[in-house]
Design a protein around this motif. Sequence first.
Motif, short mmCIF file in Angstrom:
data_model
loop_
_atom_site.label_atom_id
_atom_site.label_comp_id
_atom_site.label_asym_id
_atom_site.label_seq_id
_atom_site.Cartn_x
_atom_site.Cartn_y
_atom_site.Cartn_z
N ILE A 224 43.15 -30.70 -22.29
CA ILE A 224 42.01 -29.80 -22.08
C ILE A 224 42.09 -29.13 -20.72
O ILE A 224 41.84 -27.93 -20.59
N ARG A 225 42.48 -29.89 -19.70
CA ARG A 225 42.59 -29.31 -18.36
C ARG A 225 43.66 -28.23 -18.32
O ARG A 225 43.48 -27.18 -17.70
N GLN A 226 44.79 -28.47 -18.99
CA GLN A 226 45.85 -27.47 -18.99
C GLN A 226 45.46 -26.23 -19.78
O GLN A 226 45.77 -25.10 -19.38
N ALA A 227 44.77 -26.41 -20.90
CA ALA A 227 44.29 -25.26 -21.67
C ALA A 227 43.30 -24.45 -20.84
O ALA A 227 43.35 -23.21 -20.82
N ALA A 228 42.42 -25.13 -20.13
CA ALA A 228 41.46 -24.44 -19.27
C ALA A 228 42.17 -23.70 -18.14
O ALA A 228 41.79 -22.58 -17.78
N PHE B 132 45.14 -22.46 -18.28
CA PHE B 132 45.74 -21.27 -18.89
C PHE B 132 44.69 -20.17 -19.09
O PHE B 132 44.92 -19.01 -18.76
N LEU B 133 43.55 -20.53 -19.62
CA LEU B 133 42.51 -19.54 -19.90
C LEU B 133 41.93 -18.92 -18.64
O LEU B 133 41.47 -17.79 -18.67
N THR B 134 41.96 -19.64 -17.55
CA THR B 134 41.41 -19.11 -16.30
C THR B 134 42.47 -18.49 -15.40
O THR B 134 42.14 -17.99 -14.33
N GLU B 135 43.72 -18.51 -15.82
CA GLU B 135 44.81 -17.89 -15.05
C GLU B 135 44.60 -16.38 -15.01
O GLU B 135 44.56 -15.73 -16.05
N PRO B 136 44.48 -15.79 -13.82
CA PRO B 136 44.19 -14.36 -13.74
C PRO B 136 45.37 -13.46 -14.09
O PRO B 136 45.18 -12.33 -14.50
N ASP B 137 46.60 -13.95 -13.99
CA ASP B 137 47.78 -13.12 -14.22
C ASP B 137 48.52 -13.51 -15.50
O ASP B 137 49.75 -13.58 -15.52
#
Length: 79
Positions: A26-30, A32-37
């Motif tokens: 879940i932390r890694q998916a989050a 990824f989703l919050t990665e700005p680039d």
Amino acid sequence: MQVAWWIDDRWELLGGCSCWQQLTHIRQAAAFLTEPDKATLNLVDIADELCPTLTPHQLYRLASMFNDNETGTPGVNAE
């Protein structure tokens, strides 16, 4: 990181279960989703650096379901 500290502090109460480790996917998916680039990342970058514990199927689902809110276009490089 207060959540990590709180979970580690309750290690014995949880029977030695590292809940922080259980939340890795879940932390890694989050992350990824919050990665700005996201548009500049390729599969190797995502799989090796950002989300190493996610399976290829999970990565595909995350990447294919994500759209850039500002432009409405897919936010991940097609490669």
